[in-house]
Design a protein around this motif. Structure first.
Motif, PDB file in Angstrom:
ATOM      1  N   THR A  56     -91.043   0.662  59.144  1.00 54.67           N
ATOM      2  CA  THR A  56     -91.829   0.225  60.288  1.00 54.67           C
ATOM      3  C   THR A  56     -91.230  -1.052  60.858  1.00 54.67           C
ATOM      4  N   SER A  57     -91.326  -1.183  62.182  1.00 54.71           N
ATOM      5  CA  SER A  57     -90.878  -2.393  62.869  1.00 54.71           C
ATOM      6  C   SER A  57     -91.929  -2.750  63.896  1.00 54.71           C
ATOM      7  N   SER A  69     -93.031 -11.022  64.197  1.00 52.26           N
ATOM      8  CA  SER A  69     -92.428  -9.700  64.024  1.00 52.26           C
ATOM      9  C   SER A  69     -92.464  -9.351  62.540  1.00 52.26           C
ATOM     10  N   GLN A  71     -91.018  -6.247  59.651  1.00 51.96           N
ATOM     11  CA  GLN A  71     -90.326  -5.019  59.291  1.00 51.96           C
ATOM     12  C   GLN A  71     -90.643  -4.694  57.830  1.00 51.96           C
ATOM     13  N   GLN A 305     -95.117  -1.193  67.914  1.00 51.10           N
ATOM     14  CA  GLN A 305     -94.600  -0.846  66.591  1.00 51.10           C
ATOM     15  C   GLN A 305     -94.100   0.589  66.589  1.00 51.10           C
ATOM     16  N   SER A 307     -92.664   3.617  63.750  1.00 49.45           N
ATOM     17  CA  SER A 307     -92.575   3.993  62.341  1.00 49.45           C
ATOM     18  C   SER A 307     -91.718   5.241  62.226  1.00 49.45           C
TER      19      SER A 307
END
Length: 330
Positions: A56-57, A69, A71, A305, A307
């Protein structure tokens, strides 16, 4: 210099308006709705019929310098096809202005079947251990001789305990995060030592035959409640997720409403999060957008986001259960 003031303002806003989120070892967003309950509850490690690798980011406030942010890279699996034991691993990188934290979490779960396998009836336990390195990047601090232009860092560890119970379409989890009363960040002595967070999740999956007739879509309402002991803050998520199966493909969408309840807050934060996703064979992709609904916000750009995931060593489902437990099998 103007850029410095913008960064400083963002940092102050985060510390005061989002203090509940920033105090987490691993921040809690709506990642768990993107087929990643394990990020929230260690007892979900290896709980289904497949091993899951997920990335995920997340980026908050697009266009704002040094905005938060996150990750994460996670994997969890049973030790073997017929083993009741499971393990999970999480790597995460959480950046928030001048402060960042990198961490590793390892977990062990044990799943105890409560029936003969004709229905899904299972009690699960999980224990996680987390190691975190905090960093404060002071290299851009100028004009004050008392502040060294260096990166200061410190480390700490913590642990979580989790229990889960599933019966047919019912899913329930209870997790205590940050059991150990250790400082989160030795660089900030004003931060509270008590970071315990109690989390309860309840959901029910209505499959296509739940009402004695075929449903066009399957749906899953759920709720997630948090209580943060150190601050007394309460957080509630109200969620609805829907699924539609096609040949070798599953389309799904979710909507989540989050409300903070903090007696010390001038205005409690409210968030609305739509999520769309697709599972094709053993691959998964989802996009999440979060919009803050308060009158006072830093920007209207919202939080974004993505994923990505892959299911490994998928087995045929043994009993009926939610899609989080039984992935598509071909």
């Amino acid at each position: 210099m103007e850029l410095f003031y913008v960064r400083f303002y963002v940092l102050l806003l985060l510390l005061f308006s989002l203090k509940g989120i920033s105090q987490e070892t691993l921040p809690i967003y709506q990642d768990y709705l993107s087929d990643n309950v394990y990020l929230l509850h260690p007892s979900a490690a290896g709980i289904g019929n497949t091993s899951k690798l997920r990335f995920t980011s997340r980026q908050q406030w697009a266009g704002i310098p040094d905005a938060p942010s996150l990750q994460t890279l996670s994997f969890h699996s049973r030790f073997g096809e017929y083993s009741n034991g499971a393990y999970g691993l999480v790597l995460f990188n959480d950046k928030n202005g001048f402060h960042s934290q990198k961490g590793f979490q390892g977990s062990y779960a044990y799943h105890l079947p409560m029936s003969d396998g004709k229905i899904f009836n299972q009690l699960s336990f999980g224990l996680a251990f987390t190691l975190v390195q905090n960093q404060s990047d002071q290299r851009s601090f100028t004009g004050d001789a008392a502040v060294s232009s260096i990166i200061e860092s410190t480390s700490y560890y913590n642990s979580d305990f989790s229990v889960a119970y599933h019966l047919r379409g019912l899913s329930s989890y209870f997790t205590i995060k940050n059991l150990l009363l250790t400082p989160k960040n030795n660089l900030n002595l004003q931060e509270p030592l008590d970071l315990r967070n109690y989390i309860v999740s309840l959901g029910y999956y209505f499959d296509k035959n739940r009402f004695g007739q075929d449903l066009f879509v399957q749906f899953e309402p759920s709720i997630m409640l948090q209580f943060k002991q150190g601050t007394g803050e309460r957080v509630a998520d109200f969620n609805l997720k829907a699924y539609k199966d096609f040949y070798k493909t599953q389309l799904w969408a979710a909507i989540s409403y989050r409300r903070n309840f903090d007696v010390n807050a001038i205005e409690n934060a409210q968030y609305l999060t739509p999520i769309i996703g697709i599972n094709y064979k053993n691959l998964m992709f989802s996009y999440t957008y979060t919009n803050q609904m308060n009158e006072t916000v830093l920007t209207n750009s919202g939080f974004h986001q993505i994923s990505l995931g892959i299911n490994l060593w998928t087995r045929e489902p043994r009993a009926a259960g939610s899609p989080n437990l039984n992935q598509l099998w071909f």
